[in-house]
Design a protein around this motif. Structure first.
Motif: not given
Length: 462
Positions: A55-61, A275-276
């Motif tokens: 989920a964190l990776k997706a948020a970064g993407a 997004a941030i």
């Protein structure tokens, strides 16, 4: 007489003793079961940890998405058109007048007495559009009635026209109506020619180059859309105009020579702010997950699924270290500079929205570089996440090791259970023999007691 239960013959509590021995032996199984539950909980915890990392990776993407930074929004004052803007648009204000809308050409034949009677036999219809495109429709073996023409024409979208029948209520009421499938003059029908069927040619034959184009055909000409943008005249074949203003799509809805529509294209930082914010929430969620999976309850003296697990601590440490990312150019070079700060006690991130808004407004390229640049936050997040989530990553390795432990514990449980069953059978056999022996001894004792009593009675009678 057979003994139905151990201890009946001897009056000894052998059944209870056997149950107590079973319970004592089962302690070994309970210990293995406890290890199995611990392993299953650890396996589930690794999955939860992986889900939070993903989920964190997706948020970064999402932050790295090309539409996140520098997105534009559009607004329109007036009802003559609607507008949408892509990231290629440039902020600005435009005064737009919609003078005419684009329309499609229509051709209407003269009335026919029947809609089902054949109009000659066979024939090849050639329809040529104003842009030079020519398509043919072969009627060989097909109905040439008005209804047959409608079916044949509408079945071929490449012809550039659609057909229907209109009933005008006269003595010859049935009229074939042909409409161009696209608006604008270039999509207009330039000619219709029917070879091999003179009857049908007389009904639908048409040539815009002749005067008149057709004796038995009425025409409503197509029109192009006409607008002005800040006084510049623009013509379009369609009512959706994509090439007048870079990155802007104009969808015309109403023509009015006296109305001016004001279009404003402005930057929209809400996508970046959202997004941030989502990234901060995903980061805090990961930290919360790690805490719940590794906490130790001092009062209950009870650990969690990953208490003391080095992998969980490694996840926490590596993602915390990413927060120290430093931008290599510009004024904005740290997360703190855009309003993202970490609580020194809990590690929870928070956002100063005013500071973030100001950074996006005044230093957008710097913020974008800090977060999505070659050495930016999101790339580092993705690299670390992949090291844990990849097929050959650390979490899968830990899960595979735990799976092997679960299999081994199952084998241990089965072997221990079988050993206990075997041991209990030995105990049962021994207790059965003891019960039988004591029962026999009790029987002999009773007999001897009776005999001695009888001897005593005989002696007393003499």
């Amino acid at each position: 007489m057979a003994i139905s239960s151990i201890g009946v013959g001897s009056n000894l509590p052998l059944d209870k003793l056997l149950d107590d021995l079973r319970n004592s032996e089962n302690n070994a199984l309970l210990a293995i079961q406890s290890k199995q539950i611990t392993a299953e909980n650890r396996l589930s915890a690794y999955s939860k940890l992986a889900s939070s990392i993903d989920a964190l990776k997706a948020a970064g993407a999402a932050i790295s998405n090309t539409d996140t930074f520098g997105a534009l929004k559009s607004s329109v004052t007036g009802d003559g058109l609607t507008v949408s803007a892509s990231s290629k648009a440039i902020a600005g204000q435009y005064s737009i007048k919609v003078e005419t809308l684009a329309t499609a050409q229509t051709l209407v034949t003269s009335g026919q007495a029947s809609r089902t009677d054949a109009n000659g036999t066979d024939g090849i219809i050639t329809i040529t559009l104003d842009d030079g495109t020519a398509k043919t429709l072969d009627l060989a073996g097909k109905s040439t009635s008005l209804e047959g023409l409608v079916s044949a024409i509408n079945a071929d979208p490449k012809l550039g026209v659609q057909a229907t029948i209109v009933n005008d209520g006269s003595g010859t009421p049935h009229r074939l109506l042909l409409t161009s499938t696209k608006t604008g003059t270039k999509a207009s029908v330039a000619s219709i020619d029917v070879s091999g069927n003179s009857t049908l040619q007389g009904i639908i034959g048409y040539d815009s180059a002749t005067t008149p184009p057709a004796a038995n055909m009425s025409v409503t000409a197509a029109t192009n859309a006409a607008i002005t943008i800040n006084g510049i005249a623009i013509s379009s074949q369609a009512n959706t105009i994509t090439d007048a203003i870079d990155g802007v799509t104009l969808s015309l809805t109403k023509a009015d020579l006296n109305a001016t529509n004001t279009v404003v294209i402005s930057r929209d930082d809400s996508a970046a702010t959202k997004a941030i914010g989502a990234f901060v929430s995903a980061y805090n969620s990961l930290q919360s997950t790690i805490k719940s999976l590794t906490t130790y309850d001092v009062t209950q003296k009870q650990g969690s699924a990953l208490t003391g697990d080095s992998l969980a601590r490694r996840v926490q440490t590596q993602f915390q270290s990413v927060l120290n990312v430093v931008g290599d150019t510009g004024t904005i070079r740290s997360l703190g500079a855009i309003g993202i700060k970490s609580d020194p006690k809990t590690g929870v991130l928070s956002i100063d929205n005013d500071k973030l808004t100001a950074a996006l407004k005044d230093h957008l390229p710097d913020v974008q570089n800090l977060l999505t640049g070659e050495n930016g936050l999101t790339k580092k997040i993705a690299t670390i996440a992949d090291s844990f989530l990849a097929t050959d990553g650390l979490i899968n390795a830990a899960k595979e090791g735990t799976d092997r432990s679960i299999v081994d514990l199952k084998k241990q449980y089965d072997a221990t259970s079988a050993r206990i069953d075997s041991k209990m059978e030995v105990y049962r056999a021994q207790f059965t023999a003891l019960d039988t022996m004591v029962a026999q001894m009790n029987s002999v004792s009773t007999y001897l007691t009776q005999q001695l009593s009888m001897l005593g009675n005989n002696s007393s009678n003499k």
